[in-house]
Motif scaffolding. Sequence first.
Motif, PDB file in Angstrom:
ATOM      1  N   GLY A 126      14.129  37.734  17.969  1.00 35.45           N
ATOM      2  CA  GLY A 126      14.004  37.570  16.534  1.00 35.45           C
ATOM      3  C   GLY A 126      14.959  38.448  15.761  1.00 35.45           C
ATOM      4  N   LEU A 127      14.870  38.329  14.444  1.00 30.90           N
ATOM      5  CA  LEU A 127      15.698  39.090  13.516  1.00 30.90           C
ATOM      6  C   LEU A 127      14.837  39.441  12.308  1.00 30.90           C
ATOM      7  CD1 LEU A 127      18.748  36.681  13.588  1.00 30.90           C
ATOM      8  CD2 LEU A 127      18.839  39.032  14.425  1.00 30.90           C
ATOM      9  N   ALA A 128      15.088  40.620  11.732  1.00 33.96           N
ATOM     10  CA  ALA A 128      14.353  41.013  10.536  1.00 33.96           C
ATOM     11  C   ALA A 128      15.311  41.616   9.523  1.00 33.96           C
ATOM     12  CB  ALA A 128      13.260  42.016  10.884  1.00 33.96           C
ATOM     13  N   LEU A 129      15.026  41.367   8.257  1.00 36.71           N
ATOM     14  CA  LEU A 129      15.741  42.012   7.166  1.00 36.71           C
ATOM     15  C   LEU A 129      14.752  42.898   6.407  1.00 36.71           C
ATOM     16  CD1 LEU A 129      18.023  39.218   5.642  1.00 36.71           C
ATOM     17  CD2 LEU A 129      18.709  41.155   7.081  1.00 36.71           C
ATOM     18  N   HIS A 130      15.063  44.183   6.333  1.00 35.43           N
ATOM     19  CA  HIS A 130      14.229  45.167   5.641  1.00 35.43           C
ATOM     20  C   HIS A 130      14.858  45.499   4.292  1.00 35.43           C
ATOM     21  CE1 HIS A 130      11.841  46.216   9.297  1.00 35.43           C
ATOM     22  NE2 HIS A 130      12.932  45.782   9.889  1.00 35.43           N
ATOM     23  N   PHE A 131      14.042  45.455   3.243  1.00 35.36           N
ATOM     24  CA  PHE A 131      14.547  45.714   1.897  1.00 35.36           C
ATOM     25  C   PHE A 131      13.738  46.798   1.193  1.00 35.36           C
ATOM     26  CE2 PHE A 131      11.848  41.927   2.042  1.00 35.36           C
ATOM     27  CZ  PHE A 131      10.826  42.266   1.156  1.00 35.36           C
ATOM     28  N   ARG A 132      13.097  47.690   1.958  1.00 32.34           N
ATOM     29  CA  ARG A 132      12.255  48.738   1.374  1.00 32.34           C
ATOM     30  C   ARG A 132      13.028  49.582   0.360  1.00 32.34           C
ATOM     31  NH1 ARG A 132       7.473  50.859   2.396  1.00 32.34           N
ATOM     32  NH2 ARG A 132       7.249  49.404   4.128  1.00 32.34           N
ATOM     33  N   ALA A 133      14.280  49.893   0.664  1.00 29.68           N
ATOM     34  CA  ALA A 133      15.067  50.750  -0.229  1.00 29.68           C
ATOM     35  C   ALA A 133      15.567  50.007  -1.463  1.00 29.68           C
ATOM     36  CB  ALA A 133      16.253  51.343   0.534  1.00 29.68           C
ATOM     37  N   VAL A 134      15.573  48.671  -1.388  1.00 29.70           N
ATOM     38  CA  VAL A 134      16.092  47.868  -2.507  1.00 29.70           C
ATOM     39  C   VAL A 134      15.167  46.667  -2.709  1.00 29.70           C
ATOM     40  CG1 VAL A 134      18.525  48.539  -2.505  1.00 29.70           C
ATOM     41  CG2 VAL A 134      17.720  46.892  -0.819  1.00 29.70           C
ATOM     42  N   PRO A 135      13.964  46.892  -3.223  1.00 28.21           N
ATOM     43  CA  PRO A 135      12.997  45.794  -3.343  1.00 28.21           C
ATOM     44  C   PRO A 135      13.496  44.638  -4.202  1.00 28.21           C
ATOM     45  CG  PRO A 135      12.261  47.764  -4.526  1.00 28.21           C
ATOM     46  CD  PRO A 135      13.411  48.171  -3.680  1.00 28.21           C
ATOM     47  N   GLU A 136      14.491  44.898  -5.032  1.00 27.07           N
ATOM     48  CA  GLU A 136      15.029  43.804  -5.840  1.00 27.07           C
ATOM     49  C   GLU A 136      15.756  42.761  -4.986  1.00 27.07           C
ATOM     50  OE1 GLU A 136      18.100  47.189  -5.955  1.00 27.07           O
ATOM     51  OE2 GLU A 136      15.914  46.945  -5.924  1.00 27.07           O
ATOM     52  N   ARG A 137      16.016  43.084  -3.724  1.00 32.69           N
ATOM     53  CA  ARG A 137      16.676  42.142  -2.816  1.00 32.69           C
ATOM     54  C   ARG A 137      15.689  41.282  -2.021  1.00 32.69           C
ATOM     55  NH1 ARG A 137      21.794  41.533  -4.596  1.00 32.69           N
ATOM     56  NH2 ARG A 137      22.892  43.538  -4.738  1.00 32.69           N
ATOM     57  N   ALA A 143      15.801  34.229   1.262  1.00 34.26           N
ATOM     58  CA  ALA A 143      16.669  33.052   1.205  1.00 34.26           C
ATOM     59  C   ALA A 143      17.685  33.059   2.341  1.00 34.26           C
ATOM     60  CB  ALA A 143      17.381  33.004  -0.142  1.00 34.26           C
ATOM     61  N   ALA A 144      18.198  34.225   2.706  1.00 36.46           N
ATOM     62  CA  ALA A 144      19.175  34.306   3.795  1.00 36.46           C
ATOM     63  C   ALA A 144      18.557  33.877   5.122  1.00 36.46           C
ATOM     64  CB  ALA A 144      19.721  35.730   3.896  1.00 36.46           C
ATOM     65  N   LEU A 145      17.317  34.282   5.357  1.00 36.24           N
ATOM     66  CA  LEU A 145      16.653  33.895   6.601  1.00 36.24           C
ATOM     67  C   LEU A 145      16.238  32.424   6.568  1.00 36.24           C
ATOM     68  CD1 LEU A 145      14.478  37.086   7.205  1.00 36.24           C
ATOM     69  CD2 LEU A 145      16.521  36.392   8.458  1.00 36.24           C
ATOM     70  N   GLU A 146      15.801  31.948   5.430  1.00 37.64           N
ATOM     71  CA  GLU A 146      15.438  30.535   5.321  1.00 37.64           C
ATOM     72  C   GLU A 146      16.639  29.646   5.597  1.00 37.64           C
ATOM     73  OE1 GLU A 146      13.754  30.404   1.419  1.00 37.64           O
ATOM     74  OE2 GLU A 146      11.687  30.512   2.174  1.00 37.64           O
ATOM     75  N   ALA A 147      17.813  30.074   5.161  1.00 37.70           N
ATOM     76  CA  ALA A 147      19.030  29.288   5.412  1.00 37.70           C
ATOM     77  C   ALA A 147      19.295  29.161   6.909  1.00 37.70           C
ATOM     78  CB  ALA A 147      20.222  29.932   4.710  1.00 37.70           C
ATOM     79  N   LEU A 148      19.003  30.212   7.668  1.00 35.98           N
ATOM     80  CA  LEU A 148      19.195  30.154   9.113  1.00 35.98           C
ATOM     81  C   LEU A 148      18.213  29.183   9.769  1.00 35.98           C
ATOM     82  CD1 LEU A 148      19.622  33.935  10.029  1.00 35.98           C
ATOM     83  CD2 LEU A 148      21.413  32.246   9.614  1.00 35.98           C
ATOM     84  N   LEU A 149      17.027  29.081   9.220  1.00 33.65           N
ATOM     85  CA  LEU A 149      15.985  28.257   9.835  1.00 33.65           C
ATOM     86  C   LEU A 149      16.191  26.767   9.613  1.00 33.65           C
ATOM     87  CD1 LEU A 149      12.745  30.303   9.085  1.00 33.65           C
ATOM     88  CD2 LEU A 149      13.845  29.949  11.298  1.00 33.65           C
TER      89      LEU A 149
END
Length: 249
Positions: A126-137, A143-149
């Motif tokens: 799997g792959l994960a994107l963490h945005f804790r430091a930039v919640p505005e992302r 959307a980036a992960l949905e595009a892959l799916l």
Amino acid sequence: MTSLGVPEIEAGWALFLDLDGTLLDIAPTPDAVQVPPGLVPTLAAVAQRLDGAMAIVTGRPRETVDGLLAPLAPAGGFGHGAVLRDAAGRIGGAEAMPAPPQDWAERLHASIAAWPGVILERKPHGLALHFRAVPERQQAARAALEALLAGHGEDFVLLPAHMAYEIRPRAASKGRAVEALMRTDPFSGRMPVFVGDDVTDEEGMEAARRMGGFGLHVGRDFRRGPEEVRAWLARAAARLPQGGQHAHA
């Protein structure tokens, strides 16, 4: 019972524990987690008192968990149950799981280059994107992960996590890990109890309920978070008899 009504651990349980947010405090990045002093000996003692019927069920890869909890190598489900390890140390399950296409990580690297603070975590399945430091992302990461799916929905699914989104194989789940381990010794015949804090942990809790047990949620049941879970485990390590001195539930 604890002060909030959480039952104390019993000798006939099969105990399934999530890692991040349950045993370990959530950290700013996946690599920044700290294992509190005393946790590994406590887990080893609880496992011994449950005759080995304790498992770590987590989204983390097995190798990462073993590094964090060394020298303990507990039974468990890793990568959200994509990889299983029984109490005897036998590893399986991964052969049925697809790995993300190689170009997915490359595409995500290109996306997050423009998003400082978003962290890509690569896992065997799997792959994960963490945005804790930039919640505005948050929405951009999703959307980036949905595009892959797109076109891969039969094999992979998108999951929400703590300030992150993750792709995992559709066939993998923490419930799968509970069900598989409950068919093996020394889990078989015991009452499954799943402790977790996240959306994916609900699948493990549901599996425990289907098999005659129950789930406990960090935040709802353990109001003080992982610190309270660790204290609960420490009480069991001190209170329960040595393994092998009980009849299974």
